[in-house]
Design a protein around this motif. Structure first.
Motif, PDB file in Angstrom:
ATOM      1  N   LEU A 136       0.708  -1.353   0.127  1.00 14.96           N
ATOM      2  CA  LEU A 136       0.065   0.087   0.219  1.00 14.96           C
ATOM      3  C   LEU A 136       0.884   1.115  -0.044  1.00 14.96           C
ATOM      4  CD1 LEU A 136      -2.816   1.622   0.423  1.00 14.96           C
ATOM      5  CD2 LEU A 136      -2.307   1.133   3.042  1.00 14.96           C
ATOM      6  N   ASP A 137       0.462   2.150  -1.016  1.00 14.36           N
ATOM      7  CA  ASP A 137       1.177   3.381  -0.902  1.00 14.36           C
ATOM      8  C   ASP A 137       0.136   4.276  -0.014  1.00 14.36           C
ATOM      9  OD1 ASP A 137       2.711   5.656  -1.614  1.00 14.36           O
ATOM     10  OD2 ASP A 137       1.695   6.167  -3.688  1.00 14.36           O
ATOM     11  N   LEU A 138       0.977   5.300   0.516  1.00 14.19           N
ATOM     12  CA  LEU A 138       0.156   6.337   1.399  1.00 14.19           C
ATOM     13  C   LEU A 138      -0.419   7.508   0.583  1.00 14.19           C
ATOM     14  CD1 LEU A 138       1.935   6.335   4.858  1.00 14.19           C
ATOM     15  CD2 LEU A 138      -0.214   4.884   3.964  1.00 14.19           C
ATOM     16  N   THR A 139       0.419   7.792  -0.429  1.00 15.32           N
ATOM     17  CA  THR A 139       0.019   9.046  -1.271  1.00 15.32           C
ATOM     18  C   THR A 139      -0.848   8.714  -2.425  1.00 15.32           C
ATOM     19  OG1 THR A 139       1.861  10.375  -0.443  1.00 15.32           O
ATOM     20  CG2 THR A 139       0.717  11.333  -2.174  1.00 15.32           C
ATOM     21  N   LEU A 140      -2.252   8.855  -2.364  1.00 14.07           N
ATOM     22  CA  LEU A 140      -3.180   8.204  -3.167  1.00 14.07           C
ATOM     23  C   LEU A 140      -4.220   9.332  -3.681  1.00 14.07           C
ATOM     24  CD1 LEU A 140      -3.785   4.475  -1.718  1.00 14.07           C
ATOM     25  CD2 LEU A 140      -2.427   5.146  -3.787  1.00 14.07           C
ATOM     26  N   PRO A 141      -4.846   9.169  -4.746  1.00 12.66           N
ATOM     27  CA  PRO A 141      -5.898  10.049  -5.146  1.00 12.66           C
ATOM     28  C   PRO A 141      -7.109   9.978  -4.709  1.00 12.66           C
ATOM     29  CG  PRO A 141      -5.167   8.459  -7.008  1.00 12.66           C
ATOM     30  CD  PRO A 141      -4.190   8.424  -5.925  1.00 12.66           C
ATOM     31  N   TYR A 187       7.034  -1.256   7.178  1.00 12.59           N
ATOM     32  CA  TYR A 187       6.703   0.104   6.329  1.00 12.59           C
ATOM     33  C   TYR A 187       8.192   0.077   5.512  1.00 12.59           C
ATOM     34  CZ  TYR A 187       5.875   5.106   6.165  1.00 12.59           C
ATOM     35  OH  TYR A 187       5.567   6.437   5.666  1.00 12.59           O
ATOM     36  N   LEU A 188       8.168   0.367   4.311  1.00  9.83           N
ATOM     37  CA  LEU A 188       9.118   0.480   3.437  1.00  9.83           C
ATOM     38  C   LEU A 188       9.214   1.705   2.906  1.00  9.83           C
ATOM     39  CD1 LEU A 188      11.452  -1.313   2.368  1.00  9.83           C
ATOM     40  CD2 LEU A 188       9.925  -2.061   0.665  1.00  9.83           C
ATOM     41  N   PRO A 189      10.324   2.749   3.275  1.00 18.29           N
ATOM     42  CA  PRO A 189      10.474   4.058   2.642  1.00 18.29           C
ATOM     43  C   PRO A 189      10.752   3.794   1.304  1.00 18.29           C
ATOM     44  CG  PRO A 189      12.151   3.626   4.149  1.00 18.29           C
ATOM     45  CD  PRO A 189      11.157   2.337   4.330  1.00 18.29           C
ATOM     46  N   LYS A 190      10.312   4.714   0.385  1.00 18.77           N
ATOM     47  CA  LYS A 190      10.881   5.136  -0.990  1.00 18.77           C
ATOM     48  C   LYS A 190      11.869   6.309  -0.874  1.00 18.77           C
ATOM     49  CE  LYS A 190       6.322   4.191  -3.146  1.00 18.77           C
ATOM     50  NZ  LYS A 190       5.185   5.023  -3.995  1.00 18.77           N
ATOM     51  N   PRO A 191      13.073   5.791  -1.880  1.00 18.33           N
ATOM     52  CA  PRO A 191      13.111   4.851  -3.012  1.00 18.33           C
ATOM     53  C   PRO A 191      13.541   3.687  -2.065  1.00 18.33           C
ATOM     54  CG  PRO A 191      14.657   6.438  -3.260  1.00 18.33           C
ATOM     55  CD  PRO A 191      13.971   6.897  -1.945  1.00 18.33           C
ATOM     56  N   TYR A 192      13.501   2.445  -2.865  1.00 15.76           N
ATOM     57  CA  TYR A 192      13.970   1.249  -2.000  1.00 15.76           C
ATOM     58  C   TYR A 192      14.327   0.308  -3.293  1.00 15.76           C
ATOM     59  CZ  TYR A 192       9.050  -0.218  -2.857  1.00 15.76           C
ATOM     60  OH  TYR A 192       8.003  -0.564  -3.293  1.00 15.76           O
ATOM     61  N   ILE A 251       3.461  -1.389   4.039  1.00 12.62           N
ATOM     62  CA  ILE A 251       3.482   0.286   3.638  1.00 12.62           C
ATOM     63  C   ILE A 251       4.471   0.604   2.639  1.00 12.62           C
ATOM     64  CG2 ILE A 251       3.275   2.442   4.251  1.00 12.62           C
ATOM     65  CD1 ILE A 251       0.834   0.804   4.797  1.00 12.62           C
ATOM     66  N   SER A 252       4.420   1.005   1.584  1.00 11.86           N
ATOM     67  CA  SER A 252       5.434   1.450   0.577  1.00 11.86           C
ATOM     68  C   SER A 252       5.274   3.085   0.602  1.00 11.86           C
ATOM     69  CB  SER A 252       5.144   0.695  -0.807  1.00 11.86           C
ATOM     70  OG  SER A 252       6.086   1.420  -1.680  1.00 11.86           O
ATOM     71  N   SER A 253       5.910   3.991   0.861  1.00 18.83           N
ATOM     72  CA  SER A 253       5.616   5.193   0.676  1.00 18.83           C
ATOM     73  C   SER A 253       6.757   6.203   0.766  1.00 18.83           C
ATOM     74  CB  SER A 253       4.895   5.608   2.298  1.00 18.83           C
ATOM     75  OG  SER A 253       4.566   7.087   2.061  1.00 18.83           O
ATOM     76  N   ALA A 254       6.727   7.321  -0.016  1.00 14.80           N
ATOM     77  CA  ALA A 254       7.636   8.339   0.146  1.00 14.80           C
ATOM     78  C   ALA A 254       7.643   9.337   1.291  1.00 14.80           C
ATOM     79  CB  ALA A 254       7.568   9.134  -1.328  1.00 14.80           C
ATOM     80  N   ARG A 255       6.688   9.162   2.161  1.00 12.37           N
ATOM     81  CA  ARG A 255       6.345  10.245   3.068  1.00 12.37           C
ATOM     82  C   ARG A 255       7.473   9.759   4.113  1.00 12.37           C
ATOM     83  NH1 ARG A 255       0.141   9.886   4.809  1.00 12.37           N
ATOM     84  NH2 ARG A 255      -0.607  10.380   2.961  1.00 12.37           N
ATOM     85  N   SER A 256       8.307  10.942   4.663  1.00 12.95           N
ATOM     86  CA  SER A 256       9.400  10.621   5.514  1.00 12.95           C
ATOM     87  C   SER A 256       9.069  11.052   7.047  1.00 12.95           C
ATOM     88  CB  SER A 256      10.355  11.808   4.987  1.00 12.95           C
ATOM     89  OG  SER A 256       9.859  13.094   5.166  1.00 12.95           O
TER      90      SER A 256
END
Length: 226
Positions: free
Chosen positions: A51-56, A97-102, A76-81
């Motif tokens: 799941l990405d956290l920043t979605l439309p 929780y896996l922060p982008k980029p990975y 969770i796959s997200s670019a939110r820091s």
């Protein structure tokens, strides 16, 4: 086959992950829009959700609240820091929780680890693997052929592991070096890779001149079949 649902509006990233995970017997279905994802996930069964956290149209944390009701592991796959997002997601019931980029390799390892914990699709994969001639145990860094341990060097283990994980797919020289922690440019330039391949064949083939498992695909690389 492991079946994963991914909710990711970055279609370029989704395409990369779908292609990468396919080689590990993982099928990924991506949903760009969260409402469609929630509707489909209530009807279809998946082994894990990315799941990405920043979605439309809907915040990813709100989506996470709904997904935890399905009793399916969530990464969770997200670019939110913001650490708050990470803490909130984990408190809601996300499993990782896996922060982008990975690196996609890290995602594959986390998927395998979580599914092993949940004893779901990975159990089915292990059962299928038991019937195969070669069995890879990455945690113990062991490879068995017909239940007998193969004595391998670090380089041999890395390369044969890659072949087993990508069984049926062509693996290029570039793939081998990109996925290796042992091999370096000195190996690539000296032609030592061919020597290591020959050593592997010597250990796994009944007849090196007529290989049954590890085949050279001229101009492309190697293909492992069992």
């Amino acid at each position: 086959m492991i079946k994963i649902a991914m909710i990711e509006d970055d279609l370029e990233l989704a395409e990369v992950l779908i292609e990468y995970l396919k080689q590990f017997n993982i099928e990924v279905v991506n949903f760009e829009e969260p409402f469609l994802a929630l509707s489909s996930l209530s009807l279809q069964k998946f082994d894990l959700i990315i799941l990405d956290l920043t979605l439309p149209g809907m915040d990813g944390l709100d989506v996470c609240k709904e997904l935890v009701k399905l009793d399916v592991p969530i990464i969770i796959s997200s670019a939110r820091s913001d650490i708050t997002d990470k803490v909130t997601a984990l408190k809601l019931g996300a499993d990782d929780y896996l922060p982008k980029p990975y690196d996609p390799r890290e995602l594959e390892v986390r998927i395998t680890t979580i599914l092993r914990r949940f004893n779901k699709s990975l159990d089915k994969t292990v059962e299928e693997t038991k019937e195969k001639i070669f069995v890879l145990n990455e945690e113990k860094r062991e490879i068995l052929k017909n239940d007998k341990y193969l004595r391998l060097t670090a380089a041999e283990f890395e390369i044969l592991s890659l072949f087993i994980k990508r069984e049926g797919f062509v693996v290029s020289r570039e793939d081998i070096f990109e996925n290796s922690d042992v091999l370096n440019s000195d190996y690539e330039n000296s032609g030592s890779l061919a020597v290591i391949i020959n050593r592997i064949r010597h250990k796994i083939e009944d007849n090196q001149k007529e290989p049954k498992y590890l085949h050279t695909i001229r101009g492309m690389g190697y293909k492992f079949i069992q």
